[in-house]
Motif scaffolding. Sequence first.
Motif, PDB file in Angstrom:
ATOM      1  N   GLU A  23     -34.941  32.074 -19.562  1.00 29.51           N
ATOM      2  CA  GLU A  23     -35.133  32.662 -20.988  1.00 29.51           C
ATOM      3  C   GLU A  23     -33.987  33.289 -21.531  1.00 29.51           C
ATOM      4  N   ARG A  24     -33.062  33.786 -20.379  1.00 25.35           N
ATOM      5  CA  ARG A  24     -32.065  34.517 -21.091  1.00 25.35           C
ATOM      6  C   ARG A  24     -31.091  33.404 -21.486  1.00 25.35           C
ATOM      7  N   VAL A  66     -21.850  30.239 -14.479  1.00 26.24           N
ATOM      8  CA  VAL A  66     -20.527  30.661 -14.902  1.00 26.24           C
ATOM      9  C   VAL A  66     -19.955  29.849 -16.094  1.00 26.24           C
ATOM     10  N   ARG A  67     -20.233  28.529 -16.043  1.00 29.68           N
ATOM     11  CA  ARG A  67     -19.926  27.695 -16.827  1.00 29.68           C
ATOM     12  C   ARG A  67     -20.864  28.012 -18.153  1.00 29.68           C
ATOM     13  N   LEU A  68     -21.960  28.194 -17.797  1.00 29.11           N
ATOM     14  CA  LEU A  68     -23.054  28.408 -19.017  1.00 29.11           C
ATOM     15  C   LEU A  68     -22.552  29.812 -19.722  1.00 29.11           C
ATOM     16  N   ARG A  73     -20.786  32.508 -24.345  1.00 24.36           N
ATOM     17  CA  ARG A  73     -19.705  33.824 -24.612  1.00 24.36           C
ATOM     18  C   ARG A  73     -20.619  34.970 -24.320  1.00 24.36           C
ATOM     19  N   VAL A  74     -21.039  35.202 -22.948  1.00 23.58           N
ATOM     20  CA  VAL A  74     -21.898  36.518 -22.548  1.00 23.58           C
ATOM     21  C   VAL A  74     -21.456  36.567 -21.096  1.00 23.58           C
ATOM     22  N   PRO A  75     -21.404  37.917 -20.638  1.00 24.59           N
ATOM     23  CA  PRO A  75     -21.072  37.898 -19.204  1.00 24.59           C
ATOM     24  C   PRO A  75     -22.247  37.433 -18.229  1.00 24.59           C
ATOM     25  N   VAL A  76     -21.612  36.929 -17.057  1.00 25.25           N
ATOM     26  CA  VAL A  76     -22.576  36.136 -16.165  1.00 25.25           C
ATOM     27  C   VAL A  76     -23.658  37.194 -15.647  1.00 25.25           C
ATOM     28  N   ALA A  83     -30.687  43.490 -12.102  1.00 22.86           N
ATOM     29  CA  ALA A  83     -31.141  43.767 -10.784  1.00 22.86           C
ATOM     30  C   ALA A  83     -30.210  43.035  -9.769  1.00 22.86           C
ATOM     31  N   LEU A  84     -29.871  41.775 -10.145  1.00 23.44           N
ATOM     32  CA  LEU A  84     -29.014  41.078  -9.486  1.00 23.44           C
ATOM     33  C   LEU A  84     -27.591  41.434  -9.531  1.00 23.44           C
TER      34      LEU A  84
END
Length: 118
Positions: A23-24, A66-68, A73-76, A83-84
């Motif tokens: 979803e994210r 990481v590639r996604l 253009r968002v932080p991992v 939580a993770l």
Amino acid sequence: MRMSHCRHVAQRAAARPPPELGERVRFARQANRQTQAVVAGLSGITTDYLHQIEHGRKLPTLPVVVRLARVLRVPVSSLLGEALATALQPARPPTPNPDHQGRAAPAYDRRRRAGRQP
């Protein structure tokens, strides 16, 4: 026959990733107004694989996440969730060494403190 089918369905359901990751990814992709084909191509994965990630059917590897994140253009951490992200952080920050004004002690100082000479 019926019991093995139920067990198989239960095993597949248990192996599915949490839907929040997909979803994210989908939310970030749509917020950037990018198609699945564009994001998949720039990330080096197939559109089918991206579709399965977004729908919670596949769990991507960390390099793919990481590639996604780079393409979207968002932080991992925003893709992995809070939580993770907090679980991956160190338990406590390193304490500064007052002898060196917050800098790490040079290697020769550490050896001397341990009783060895350089």
